[in-house]
Design a protein around this motif. Structure first.
Motif, PDB file in Angstrom:
ATOM      1  N   THR A   1       4.004  -5.943  -2.458  1.00 47.87           N
ATOM      2  CA  THR A   1       3.872  -6.007  -1.001  1.00 47.87           C
ATOM      3  C   THR A   1       4.321  -4.702  -0.365  1.00 47.87           C
ATOM      4  O   THR A   1       3.661  -4.175   0.544  1.00 47.87           O
ATOM      5  CB  THR A   1       4.705  -7.169  -0.430  1.00 47.87           C
ATOM      6  OG1 THR A   1       4.216  -8.396  -0.971  1.00 47.87           O
ATOM      7  CG2 THR A   1       4.620  -7.224   1.086  1.00 47.87           C
TER       8      THR A   1
ATOM      9  N   LYS B   1       1.648  -1.992  -1.020  1.00 46.40           N
ATOM     10  CA  LYS B   1       0.467  -2.158  -0.170  1.00 46.40           C
ATOM     11  C   LYS B   1       0.763  -1.718   1.272  1.00 46.40           C
ATOM     12  O   LYS B   1      -0.057  -1.080   1.927  1.00 46.40           O
ATOM     13  CB  LYS B   1       0.002  -3.613  -0.178  1.00 46.40           C
ATOM     14  CG  LYS B   1      -0.701  -4.035  -1.454  1.00 46.40           C
ATOM     15  CD  LYS B   1      -1.183  -5.475  -1.341  1.00 46.40           C
ATOM     16  CE  LYS B   1      -1.956  -5.897  -2.591  1.00 46.40           C
ATOM     17  NZ  LYS B   1      -2.427  -7.304  -2.481  1.00 46.40           N
ATOM     18  N   ALA B   2       1.957  -2.092   1.757  1.00 45.12           N
ATOM     19  CA  ALA B   2       2.329  -1.753   3.135  1.00 45.12           C
ATOM     20  C   ALA B   2       2.445  -0.250   3.323  1.00 45.12           C
ATOM     21  O   ALA B   2       1.924   0.309   4.302  1.00 45.12           O
ATOM     22  CB  ALA B   2       3.644  -2.425   3.501  1.00 45.12           C
TER      23      ALA B   2
ATOM     24  N   ASP C   1      -0.888   1.382   3.407  1.00 48.30           N
ATOM     25  CA  ASP C   1      -1.805   0.859   4.423  1.00 48.30           C
ATOM     26  C   ASP C   1      -3.004   0.157   3.812  1.00 48.30           C
ATOM     27  O   ASP C   1      -4.146   0.308   4.276  1.00 48.30           O
ATOM     28  CB  ASP C   1      -2.269   1.972   5.372  1.00 48.30           C
ATOM     29  CG  ASP C   1      -1.204   2.337   6.381  1.00 48.30           C
ATOM     30  OD1 ASP C   1      -0.636   1.418   6.989  1.00 48.30           O
ATOM     31  OD2 ASP C   1      -0.940   3.540   6.557  1.00 48.30           O
TER      32      ASP C   1
ATOM     33  N   VAL D   1      -1.404  -7.337   3.673  1.00 51.66           N
ATOM     34  CA  VAL D   1      -0.093  -7.365   4.322  1.00 51.66           C
ATOM     35  C   VAL D   1      -0.325  -7.441   5.830  1.00 51.66           C
ATOM     36  O   VAL D   1      -1.161  -6.712   6.377  1.00 51.66           O
ATOM     37  CB  VAL D   1       0.733  -6.095   3.992  1.00 51.66           C
ATOM     38  CG1 VAL D   1       2.112  -6.179   4.625  1.00 51.66           C
ATOM     39  CG2 VAL D   1       0.843  -5.898   2.493  1.00 51.66           C
TER      40      VAL D   1
ATOM     41  N   ASP E   1       0.308  -6.944   9.862  1.00 49.13           N
ATOM     42  CA  ASP E   1       0.766  -5.776  10.620  1.00 49.13           C
ATOM     43  C   ASP E   1       2.268  -5.831  10.877  1.00 49.13           C
ATOM     44  O   ASP E   1       2.950  -4.807  10.844  1.00 49.13           O
ATOM     45  CB  ASP E   1       0.018  -5.694  11.966  1.00 49.13           C
ATOM     46  CG  ASP E   1      -1.444  -5.305  11.796  1.00 49.13           C
ATOM     47  OD1 ASP E   1      -1.785  -4.766  10.720  1.00 49.13           O
ATOM     48  OD2 ASP E   1      -2.236  -5.534  12.721  1.00 49.13           O
TER      49      ASP E   1
ATOM     50  N   ARG F   1       4.053  -5.023   7.575  1.00 51.51           N
ATOM     51  CA  ARG F   1       3.803  -3.614   7.271  1.00 51.51           C
ATOM     52  C   ARG F   1       4.730  -2.708   8.088  1.00 51.51           C
ATOM     53  O   ARG F   1       5.344  -1.785   7.574  1.00 51.51           O
ATOM     54  CB  ARG F   1       2.342  -3.277   7.571  1.00 51.51           C
ATOM     55  CG  ARG F   1       1.917  -1.877   7.100  1.00 51.51           C
ATOM     56  CD  ARG F   1       0.529  -1.526   7.642  1.00 51.51           C
ATOM     57  NE  ARG F   1      -0.439  -2.598   7.458  1.00 51.51           N
ATOM     58  CZ  ARG F   1      -1.093  -2.815   6.334  1.00 51.51           C
ATOM     59  NH1 ARG F   1      -0.907  -2.022   5.296  1.00 51.51           N
ATOM     60  NH2 ARG F   1      -1.958  -3.814   6.250  1.00 51.51           N
TER      61      ARG F   1
ATOM     62  N   ILE G   1       8.378  -3.017   6.867  1.00 47.65           N
ATOM     63  CA  ILE G   1       8.587  -2.320   5.596  1.00 47.65           C
ATOM     64  C   ILE G   1       8.678  -0.817   5.831  1.00 47.65           C
ATOM     65  O   ILE G   1       9.550  -0.132   5.271  1.00 47.65           O
ATOM     66  CB  ILE G   1       7.459  -2.661   4.600  1.00 47.65           C
ATOM     67  CG1 ILE G   1       7.611  -4.114   4.109  1.00 47.65           C
ATOM     68  CG2 ILE G   1       7.460  -1.693   3.405  1.00 47.65           C
ATOM     69  CD1 ILE G   1       6.459  -4.623   3.274  1.00 47.65           C
ATOM     70  N   LYS G   2       7.793  -0.280   6.645  1.00 50.07           N
ATOM     71  CA  LYS G   2       7.818   1.160   6.925  1.00 50.07           C
ATOM     72  C   LYS G   2       9.100   1.566   7.634  1.00 50.07           C
ATOM     73  O   LYS G   2       9.688   2.622   7.359  1.00 50.07           O
ATOM     74  CB  LYS G   2       6.607   1.554   7.765  1.00 50.07           C
ATOM     75  CG  LYS G   2       5.296   1.534   6.991  1.00 50.07           C
ATOM     76  CD  LYS G   2       4.145   2.011   7.853  1.00 50.07           C
ATOM     77  CE  LYS G   2       2.846   2.050   7.061  1.00 50.07           C
ATOM     78  NZ  LYS G   2       1.714   2.541   7.872  1.00 50.07           N
TER      79      LYS G   2
END
Length: 337
Positions: free
Chosen positions: A20, A23-24, A27, A31, A33, A36, A39-40
Motif C-alpha cells: 500500500t 502504491k501510494a 501514485d 489506494v 486519495d 495516499r 502516507i506521503k
C-alpha cells in the motif's frame, strides 16, 4: 549514524501494508486519495527519500517535469508566473520530482516548435503556465508526454486545465465597489488577450448588470493595457475618469495608480482602484491594494496531482479544475457618500 527510513517503517507506523505504501508513493491505483495523502505526509515527516536514479532505471521515468512559460509573461522583477513556478518547484520536490524550466520564445510559439526537453525525453510531463497560441496548444496536447495547462483554458474537454475563479472573484470585487457607493466604474485589461482576463471582465459586467448600472456609460472607461498577444503596452488615461477602476491584475493596478498620481489624482481619495492576484509588486507602494488573492499553493498542488495521475495512468476525469480566490480588503477603495 541516522537510520535510513524504509517503506516498511512507514507501513508499520501507519498500520498498513508495504505494498500500500509503495502504491501510494508511486501514485498508482489501488489506494484512496485520503490514504495516499496520509502516507506521503508521514513519509515526508519521517524523512523518507527515494533513490531517484534507481527508480528511474526501474520505472523508465525521468522524475522531471517540464514547466513552460511564454517569454511575454516574464516581467522584470516580481511576476505572478515566477511566484507560481516557485510553488510548483517546491511541490514537485516534496514528491521527489524536479522542475525543468523553459521560457517559450515568440518564434517557437508561432511555429509550434516542440520543446527540446520533450524531444530529448528529459521529462515525464509538462505544465504550461499562461495562455499560449492555438497551434502551440495543439502541438503540446499531441506530445508524447501528458500536459497540464494553468491559468487558461480552451474549448477542449480532453485536456486538463487548472484555473482560478476569475469570474466570481471579479464579480465580488465589483460588487464591493458598488456597495461602497461607486457606480461609474471602469475596467483595465484587454479582453482578447487571455481567457483569464476575459472571465474577469465578464464577472465585472455581471455585477454592473445586476446593480442596474448603465453598461454603455461604463464602456467609455474601458482601457486596454496590452496587445492581443498579451504584450504589455503603455496605456493612456482618458480625459474623463470614473470614480473607480477594476484592473485585471495587481501589476496593472499599480501602473494605473502611478499614472493617476502623475495626473494629480490620489488613490483612493479621488479614484478607487482594485486589482487581482495579491502578490507583492514592490514593498515601496504607498497604496495597499484591495484585490483577489489567488491560492497559488492550491493551484500548484492541484496541477501536480493531476499530472502525476496522467504520468502513472491513473484514471481521472479530464477538463477544468477551478481553485477559489479570497477577497482581500485594504485601503485602495473610498466609500462615497
Amino acid at each position: 549514524m541516522k537510520k535510513i527510513v524504509t517503506m516498511s517503517d512507514i507501513a508499520k507506523t501507519l498500520g498498513v501494508s508495504t505494498v500500500t505504501v509503495s502504491k501510494a508513493l508511486a501514485d498508482k491505483e489501488g489506494v484512496s486519495d485520503e490514504i495516499r495523502a496520509k502516507i506521503k505526509q508521514v513519509a515526508n515527516e519521517m524523512g523518507y527519500r527515494y533513490n531517484v536514479a534507481a527508480k528511474s532505471l526501474k520505472d523508465g521515468l525521468t522524475y522531471n517535469v517540464g514547466i513552460i512559460i511564454a517569454e511575454r509573461f516574464i516581467e522584470v522583477g516580481v511576476s505572478f508566473y515566477w511566484q507560481l513556478y516557485k510553488r510548483l518547484a517546491d511541490e514537485l520536490m516534496k514528491i521527489n520530482y524536479y522542475a525543468v524550466f523553459e521560457i517559450l520564445k515568440p518564434s517557437e510559439e508561432q511555429t509550434a516548435t516542440e520543446p527540446k526537453m520533450v524531444i530529448d525525453k528529459k521529462v515525464d510531463g509538462i505544465i504550461v503556465l499562461g495562455q499560449v497560441g492555438k497551434e502551440y496548444f495543439n502541438m503540446i496536447k499531441a506530445a508524447s508526454v501528458p500536459a497540464v495547462f494553468i491559468d487558461f483554458y480552451e474549448n477542449d474537454s480532453t485536456q486538463d486545465f487548472i484555473i482560478t475563479d476569475n469570474f466570481y472573484s471579479m464579480y465580488m470585487l465589483t460588487n464591493y465597489l458598488i456597495e461602497m457607493g461607486h457606480r461609474d466604474i471602469g475596467f483595465v485589461g484587454n479582453i482578447r488577450a487571455t481567457s483569464s482576463i476575459q472571465d474577469r471582465y465578464l464577472g465585472y459586467l455581471k455585477s454592473l448588470i445586476e446593480n442596474d448600472i448603465d453598461l454603455d456609460r461604463c464602456k467609455q472607461w474601458y482601457i486596454s493595457d496590452r496587445d492581443d498577444e498579451s504584450g504589455h503596452v503603455d496605456f493612456e488615461l482618458k480625459a474623463n475618469l470614473p470614480t473607480a477602476f477594476v484592473c485585471n491584475c495587481d501589476n496593472v493596478a499599480y501602473e494605473l495608480i502611478r499614472k493617476l498620481s502623475e495626473k494629480g489624482y490620489r488613490v483612493p481619495d479621488d479614484i478607487s482602484v482594485v486589482g487581482f492576484d495579491n502578490y507583492s509588486v514592490t514593498a515601496n507602494e504607498s497604496v495597499r491594494l484591495t484585490t483577489a488573492e489567488v491560492d497559488m499553493k492550491a493551484m500548484a498542488h492541484t496541477a501536480i496531482d493531476v499530472l502525476m495521475k496522467r504520468i502513472n495512468n491513473v484514471k481521472a476525469k479530464r477538463g477544468i479544475k477551478q481553485v477559489s480566490c479570497k477577497i482581500i480588503i485594504r485601503d485602495s477603495v473610498k466609500r462615497l457618500k
